[in-house]
Design a protein around this motif. Structure first.
Motif, short mmCIF file in Angstrom:
data_model
loop_
_atom_site.label_atom_id
_atom_site.label_comp_id
_atom_site.label_asym_id
_atom_site.label_seq_id
_atom_site.Cartn_x
_atom_site.Cartn_y
_atom_site.Cartn_z
N ARG A 155 0.85 -1.20 0.00
CA ARG A 155 0.00 0.00 0.00
C ARG A 155 0.88 1.25 0.00
NH1 ARG A 155 -5.25 0.01 1.37
NH2 ARG A 155 -5.11 -2.00 2.40
N THR B 14 1.32 4.20 -3.00
CA THR B 14 0.84 5.57 -2.79
C THR B 14 1.97 6.57 -2.60
OG1 THR B 14 0.57 4.94 -0.47
CG2 THR B 14 -1.43 4.98 -1.83
N ASP B 15 3.18 6.08 -2.28
CA ASP B 15 4.29 6.99 -1.99
C ASP B 15 5.50 6.58 -2.84
OD1 ASP B 15 6.29 8.51 -0.95
OD2 ASP B 15 5.97 7.95 1.15
N GLU C 241 2.52 5.05 -11.21
CA GLU C 241 1.71 5.94 -10.36
C GLU C 241 0.37 6.22 -11.01
OE1 GLU C 241 4.02 9.44 -9.42
OE2 GLU C 241 3.76 8.97 -7.29
N TYR D 26 -1.74 3.06 -10.76
CA TYR D 26 -2.27 2.83 -9.41
C TYR D 26 -3.50 3.69 -9.14
CZ TYR D 26 2.22 0.57 -8.37
OH TYR D 26 3.31 -0.25 -8.39
N SER D 27 -3.49 4.90 -9.73
CA SER D 27 -4.61 5.81 -9.45
C SER D 27 -5.92 5.26 -10.02
CB SER D 27 -4.31 7.19 -10.04
OG SER D 27 -4.33 7.09 -11.45
#
Ligand SMILES: Nc1nc2c(ncn2[C@@H]2O[C@H](COP(=O)(O)OP(=O)(O)OP(=O)(O)O)[C@@H](O)[C@H]2O)c(=O)[nH]1
Length: 384
Positions: free
Chosen positions: A184, A188-189, A226, A229-230
């Motif tokens: 996770r 997100t990071d 990224e 993932y969004s």
């Protein structure tokens, strides 16, 4: 009650079958028994009751023997054979949809046999165009704790998302062994993921997966991931303990809404576009046909203005490719279209054979149907 479809896809050993078993019993405990389909022809034991099992109609071992195939070829061939019956399968699910909220589908562990085969695409497409459909991409969490393995797996999921164009949930399975928190965080990071890559490089040195080229590839890929993932949801589950399955079902509900709001209209747009292109293609070939007929018409007008009703009326040289036959000479052809006397131009019911009359009527009737533009155009041409 709308039935939604969940297609479980994942690398071999990620726990798809165990996940299906748990999902089945979890839904049953909530008194929402799912409609279960097994599409893995090579599995020896299905630990859940399947409503439709590919193994009932296709014997994997026989396919291997009969077609002299290896294991993967036989899986693809079995899926090909199954996909020829997909309309019946969809019909069965449609009939049963009143009593079920979910249809859950297990796929072969050889992920590429399903995802990248034509039959896999046909099966997925058939479900997705009939029911709201969600992909559950199952990940073996403990085996994906290295950043490079993790990224490779996510790239695979990304390619499936773009291939199927369906909403996707990443399911981190086996959380009883390792929690999904690290995944996770990496999703997100971006900084956290880069740190993990660096640490991996330090730990494994130049020989590690995080070294040199791999490390810079991962860094540049991360930016693209990224964006990926969004677009998806992620949940952690344990198929052993049943942990996380309520969250998974919530995620399915969210994705079904997304399917209705975005994917459905996008799919409808694609289908309409395909239909339009097909219509244009048909019109183009019809125009080509009419143009060809127009050329003959021109020739007719240029000669002595006599109407050409039958092939035998063509002057020598005009019926290129059709050889005159001696026995044809002086024979009155009987296959005029409109029952018109060729010599006088008057309609002669007597001379028109039954078959010919029926054909003329059938042709005129077909031409009346708005769906049959081709027949109408041809009939109009013949009438002219
Ligand atoms: N600890 C743990 N093990 C699991 C879990 N789910 C599955 N496994 C184990 O993972 C292994 C593979 O599980 P399967 O369900 O056969 O995986 P699969 O993806 O269907 O495998 P293929 O059909 O070969 O693709 C088995 O030994 C399972 O017992 C889980 O939640 N926790």
């Amino acid at each position: 009650m709308t039935l939604s479809t969940v297609i479980c896809i994942g690398m071999a050993g990620s726990g798809k079958t165990t996940f299906m078993q748990r999902l089945n019993s979890h839904l049953r405990s909530k008194e929402q028994p799912p409609y279960v389909i097994n599409l893995d022809p090579a599995v020896l034991n299905v630990p859940y009751g399947a409503n439709i099992d590919i193994r009932d109609s296709i014997k994997y071992k026989k396919v291997m023997e009969n077609y002299s195939l290896g294991p993967n070829g036989a899986i693809v061939t079995s899926l090909n054979l199954f996909s020829t019956k997909i309309d019946q399968v969809i019909g069965l699910v449609e009939k049963k949809q009143e009593g079920h909220t979910h249809c859950i589908i297990d796929t072969p562990g050889q992920i590429e046999c399903f995802v990248w085969s034509a039959s896999g695409a046909i099966i997925t497409e058939s479900f997705a165009s009939t029911f709201p459909t969600v992909i559950a991409y199952i990940v073996d969490t403990p085996r994906n704790s290295s950043p490079t393995t993790f990224m490779s797996n996510m790239l695979y999921a990304c390619s499936i998302l773009y291939k199927t164009k369906l909403p996707m949930i990443i399911v981190f399975n086996k959380t009883d062994v390792k929690k999904e928190d690290f995944a996770r965080e990496w999703m997100t990071d971006f900084e956290a993921f880069q740190t993990a890559v660096r640490e991996d490089q330090e730990l494994n040195g130049d020989f590690g997966m995080g070294s040199g080229y791999m490390s810079s590839l991962i860094n540049s890929m991360s930016l693209m991931l990224e964006e990926f993932y969004s677009q998806l949801d992620m949940v952690g589950v344990s198929s052993y303990t049943g942990d996380g399955f309520d969250k998974f079902l919530d995620a399915v509900d969210d994705k079904v809404k997304e399917y209705d709001e975005f994917y459905k209209s996008e799919r409808d747009r694609i289908v309409k576009e395909k239909e339009l292109n097909e219509k244009k293609r048909k019109e183009k070939s019809l125009n080509g046909l009419m143009k060809d007929l127009g050329i003959n018409k021109q020739k007719k007008n240029d000669s002595d203005n006599e109407s050409i009703e039958v092939i035998s009326d063509l002057e020598e040289g005009e019926n290129d490719g059709i050889l005159d036959r001696d026995e044809d000479e002086g024979v009155e052809r009987e296959y005029t279209f409109a029952g018109e006397d060729r010599m006088s131009g008057e309609v002669n019911e007597q001379k028109t054979p039954d078959l010919q009359k029926r054909y003329a009527e059938a042709l005129a009737a077909t031409a009346k149907s708005p769906s049959s533009e081709t027949a109408e155009n041809i009939a109009r041409y013949i009438r002219e």
